[in-house]
Design a protein around this motif. Structure first.
Motif, short mmCIF file in Angstrom:
data_model
loop_
_atom_site.label_atom_id
_atom_site.label_comp_id
_atom_site.label_asym_id
_atom_site.label_seq_id
_atom_site.Cartn_x
_atom_site.Cartn_y
_atom_site.Cartn_z
N ALA A 337 0.82 -1.21 0.00
CA ALA A 337 0.00 0.00 0.00
C ALA A 337 0.86 1.26 0.00
CB ALA A 337 -0.92 0.01 1.22
N GLY A 338 2.16 1.10 0.30
CA GLY A 338 3.02 2.28 0.39
C GLY A 338 2.65 3.18 1.55
N LEU A 339 2.20 2.56 2.65
CA LEU A 339 1.79 3.34 3.82
C LEU A 339 2.63 2.92 5.03
CD1 LEU A 339 -2.10 3.11 3.45
CD2 LEU A 339 -0.70 5.17 3.16
N PRO A 340 2.82 3.83 6.00
CA PRO A 340 3.54 3.45 7.22
C PRO A 340 2.75 2.44 8.05
CG PRO A 340 2.64 5.66 7.44
CD PRO A 340 2.40 5.23 6.03
N ALA A 341 3.46 1.66 8.87
CA ALA A 341 2.84 0.57 9.63
C ALA A 341 1.73 1.09 10.55
CB ALA A 341 3.91 -0.16 10.45
N GLU A 342 1.96 2.27 11.15
CA GLU A 342 0.97 2.83 12.08
C GLU A 342 -0.36 3.04 11.36
OE1 GLU A 342 2.41 5.93 15.08
OE2 GLU A 342 1.12 7.05 13.72
N ARG A 343 -0.25 3.60 10.16
CA ARG A 343 -1.45 3.90 9.39
C ARG A 343 -2.15 2.60 8.98
NH1 ARG A 343 -3.13 7.50 5.24
NH2 ARG A 343 -5.30 6.93 4.88
N VAL A 344 -1.35 1.63 8.53
CA VAL A 344 -1.92 0.35 8.09
C VAL A 344 -2.63 -0.34 9.26
CG1 VAL A 344 -1.35 -1.98 7.31
CG2 VAL A 344 -0.39 0.01 6.13
N SER A 345 -1.99 -0.31 10.45
CA SER A 345 -2.62 -0.93 11.62
C SER A 345 -3.95 -0.28 11.94
CB SER A 345 -1.68 -0.83 12.83
OG SER A 345 -0.49 -1.54 12.58
N ALA A 346 -3.97 1.04 11.87
CA ALA A 346 -5.21 1.77 12.17
C ALA A 346 -6.30 1.39 11.17
CB ALA A 346 -4.95 3.27 12.15
N GLU A 347 -5.92 1.33 9.90
CA GLU A 347 -6.90 0.99 8.86
C GLU A 347 -7.41 -0.44 9.04
OE1 GLU A 347 -7.89 2.78 5.88
OE2 GLU A 347 -7.18 4.54 6.97
N LEU A 348 -6.48 -1.33 9.41
CA LEU A 348 -6.88 -2.73 9.61
C LEU A 348 -7.90 -2.85 10.74
CD1 LEU A 348 -3.50 -4.63 9.19
CD2 LEU A 348 -5.55 -4.89 7.77
N LEU A 349 -7.67 -2.08 11.80
CA LEU A 349 -8.61 -2.12 12.92
C LEU A 349 -9.98 -1.63 12.47
CD1 LEU A 349 -9.20 -2.70 15.80
CD2 LEU A 349 -8.26 -0.48 16.43
N ARG A 350 -9.96 -0.56 11.69
CA ARG A 350 -11.22 -0.01 11.19
C ARG A 350 -11.94 -1.05 10.32
NH1 ARG A 350 -12.35 2.44 6.53
NH2 ARG A 350 -10.17 2.37 5.91
N LEU A 351 -11.18 -1.70 9.45
CA LEU A 351 -11.78 -2.71 8.57
C LEU A 351 -12.28 -3.91 9.38
CD1 LEU A 351 -9.17 -2.53 5.67
CD2 LEU A 351 -11.59 -1.86 5.53
N GLU A 352 -11.53 -4.23 10.44
CA GLU A 352 -11.95 -5.34 11.29
C GLU A 352 -13.27 -5.01 11.97
OE1 GLU A 352 -8.87 -6.45 14.06
OE2 GLU A 352 -10.19 -7.93 15.00
N LEU A 353 -13.36 -3.77 12.49
CA LEU A 353 -14.60 -3.35 13.15
C LEU A 353 -15.75 -3.31 12.15
CD1 LEU A 353 -13.19 -0.55 15.46
CD2 LEU A 353 -14.14 -2.76 16.15
N ALA A 354 -15.44 -3.05 10.89
CA ALA A 354 -16.49 -3.01 9.87
C ALA A 354 -16.81 -4.41 9.36
CB ALA A 354 -16.06 -2.10 8.72
N GLY A 355 -16.12 -5.45 9.91
CA GLY A 355 -16.45 -6.81 9.52
C GLY A 355 -15.89 -7.22 8.17
N ARG A 356 -14.96 -6.45 7.65
CA ARG A 356 -14.43 -6.76 6.32
C ARG A 356 -13.11 -7.52 6.39
NH1 ARG A 356 -17.18 -4.05 2.28
NH2 ARG A 356 -16.12 -5.57 0.94
N VAL A 357 -12.47 -7.51 7.55
CA VAL A 357 -11.16 -8.13 7.71
C VAL A 357 -11.19 -8.90 9.02
CG1 VAL A 357 -8.82 -7.53 8.41
CG2 VAL A 357 -9.76 -6.52 6.34
N ALA A 358 -10.54 -10.08 9.02
CA ALA A 358 -10.43 -10.85 10.26
C ALA A 358 -8.97 -10.90 10.68
CB ALA A 358 -10.96 -12.26 10.06
N ALA A 359 -8.73 -10.73 11.98
CA ALA A 359 -7.38 -10.86 12.51
C ALA A 359 -7.13 -12.33 12.80
CB ALA A 359 -7.23 -10.02 13.77
#
Lengths: 369, 369
Positions: A337-359
């Motif tokens: 994605a060309g994004l820093p890890a902090e940003r990616v982690s934040a986005e992943l959490l958001r996607l997880e909360l939206a039910g689109r991604v599973a950890a």
């Protein structure tokens, strides 16, 4: 709102006086949707409920209550949201006792918006109310919905602050959704119904009963990622909300004050027992880093398209597009994605909360759909 | 006070301008007492000090400074306490940079009294000063000496509170002990010299120099079991003391306040970074449970017999009597002494701090002498 066909069955089960919430969840778990439960011979239900409860289930009285609720929900701006609905708040599914059905007035898409509970004393000081409103406005501007209990004092100030920006506000009532309580906040409740969301788990017409309010508090904390207590005495309903928040795994924050102020004592007790000291809204936002402004772009956009809901807006999410459907680690995603890890982690959490991604175990993430 | 014979050697080493404190400790470690260091050929010392420092060591100027200090200490109520003295504060031996020599006015037996540092802003509010004095009085009544820095504001209030009860107070100066600073606290300093203790590590005549005060702060925290910050701005010397306390393994406490008060910000920053929130003196005392009233009986008695010092009063200690000289665990001691484990643990900590008991691996304790 067009009503889903099974709604009458949800209402029939939740409005039957002898069926507790735990029994109801057990029945749903055993037999599936309410329609299936109700299609069973009553003898088969006898293991789960008393004869009186079973009699009530098929009574005229419950049938009339179901009709009334369906008629209520036919009006514009009203909705009944069940455990089976996509609109049901995902965060409430994490708590041990989610209500089977929520009576809603307003924008039900807010049920899945990142949110922060802001609660406190009914007898707030002027400074405390001002603090609550300021904090709430900042959170709301950062995209967080402000969840509170529509009481006087801190709650009302928090709702006002939430309404002042795009995060808006959710009021969880301790009465039926058609009961205005407290009367002094009637105008505020109407504003919230229009630009935010009113929610209740109680049947229509349920009056203000003392024992319902502490139980209601678990929904205030349950709908939110964190809970901020602004002013609270040592024996305060706000501390019940904070305890519920901690039990639900939510972050708890408290605003300190003078050691001579009775309304600081509850907050100080929370900080001593592990709550984070909140000196500013920024303190809270930096803890809830995943929900900060940068992480909200698509969630905010979703809020402006209420008909589609939040999930649809994620279909074009650039991070989801990078993920494919195989498990992937954060480092690889950063590179893709060309994004820093902090940003990616934040986005992943958001996607997880939206039910689109599973950890997954081992720090891997997988796209769900 | 009768002076120990080697005192002139301690003074000669500490008053030589080119010899740093670290060098001095290294010399003592290598060669033993100062007299032995000074008896060495100067060539042998060349590895440790510059030629200029060695020349200064044997200069007339240093010899005169030594004479002045010895003459100063001959007066009643004055003392020079060296690293080698039994009166040297045991808690300072735990810090990385204990001064080799302390100039003292007042009751040197307080150097080994259980103590709490109470510090804060020079520009304290009236409420803050009142809080500091109240807290300090309660600690002092519980037998804790109040350690502070004789500054205006919180420090002065803390000293006053300490003087008001039997724990008394210790002022650690950032100037020479014969320099009155700040002038506004001259009368307070005299009261402390009479009923408490004034301490300085700086040579006689050292004026108020900005860089000496932050360094002095490590002694304020070092002399105490814990450090309470009452009011402090974000850029405050009190935060230096608190950091020193944390680095020295002392418990740090901070009094919260309004989020709109600049003098609460330093305290809030401390709480955020792990300091305990102190709403009352009781909060602090319950954390420092080992030093509570019940644990102080013999220490207080010792303070009333200053000629003997604290250690002597422990000879009749009932727990010591139970211990024998073999390693023993807490459970056995509880049984022998007929005391609850909590009480025995507190007593053991007190005895350990008094140098009479050593904690061994495996939860065992042994009487030392």
């Amino acid at each position: 709102m067009t009503q889903e066909p099974g709604l009458a069955s949800w209402l029939q089960l939740t409005l039957s006086p002898g069926l507790g919430a735990a029994t109801l969840r057990e029945l749903l778990k055993q037999f599936g949707l309410p329609e299936k439960v109700l299609a069973l011979p009553r003898a088969q239900l006898a293991r789960y409920a008393t004869p009186q409860a079973l009699a009530a289930l098929d009574s005229e009285e419950v049938a009339r209550a179901v009709e009334r609720a369906l008629a209520w929900a036919e009006q514009p701006g009203r909705a009944l949201v069940t455990l089976g609905d996509a609109a049901y708040p995902r965060l409430l599914l994490e708590i041990p006792d989610p209500p089977a059905l929520l009576y809603c007035r307003g924008r039900t898409e807010f049920l899945n918006r990142p949110a922060l509970a802001v609660v406190g004393s009914r007898n707030a000081t002027a400074q405390g109310a001002s603090n609550a409103e300021q904090f709430a406005r900042t959170f709301s501007a950062a995209g967080l919905a402000i969840v509170s209990g529509l009481a006087q004092g801190i709650d009302a100030a928090a709702h006002r602050g939430g309404l002042a920006a795009e995060g808006s506000t959710i009021a969880v009532l301790g009465t039926g959704i058609d009961v205005t309580y407290p009367a002094v906040n009637a105008a505020l409740a109407e504003q919230i119904a229009e630009r935010g969301l009113l929610v209740s788990e109680y049947p229509l017409g349920t009056k203000a009963l003392a024992h319902n309010f502490p139980r209601r508090n678990r929904l205030i904390s349950g709908l939110a990622q964190g809970c901020l207590v602004v002013e609270a005495a040592l024996a305060s309903g706000s501390l019940i909300t904070a305890r519920a928040a901690a039990e639900q795994g939510r972050e708890v924050f408290a605003v300190p004050g003078s050691i001579h102020s009775p309304l600081a004592k509850g907050c100080h007790a929370l900080i001593k027992s592990g709550a984070k000291l909140a000196e500013s809204a920024e303190d809270v936002l930096s803890e809830l880093a995943a929900f900060r402004r940068t992480g909200f772009a698509s969630t905010r956009a979703a809020a402006q398209r209420p008909a589609e809901g939040a999930a649809a807006s994620l279909d074009n999410d650039p991070l989801l597009a990078c993920m494919g459907f195989d498990p992937v680690d954060v480092d690889s995603l950063c590179a893709r994605a060309g994004l820093p890890a902090e940003r990616v982690s934040a986005e992943l959490l958001r996607l997880e909360l939206a039910g689109r991604v599973a950890a997954l175990p081992g720090g891997l993430y997988q796209r769900v759909h």
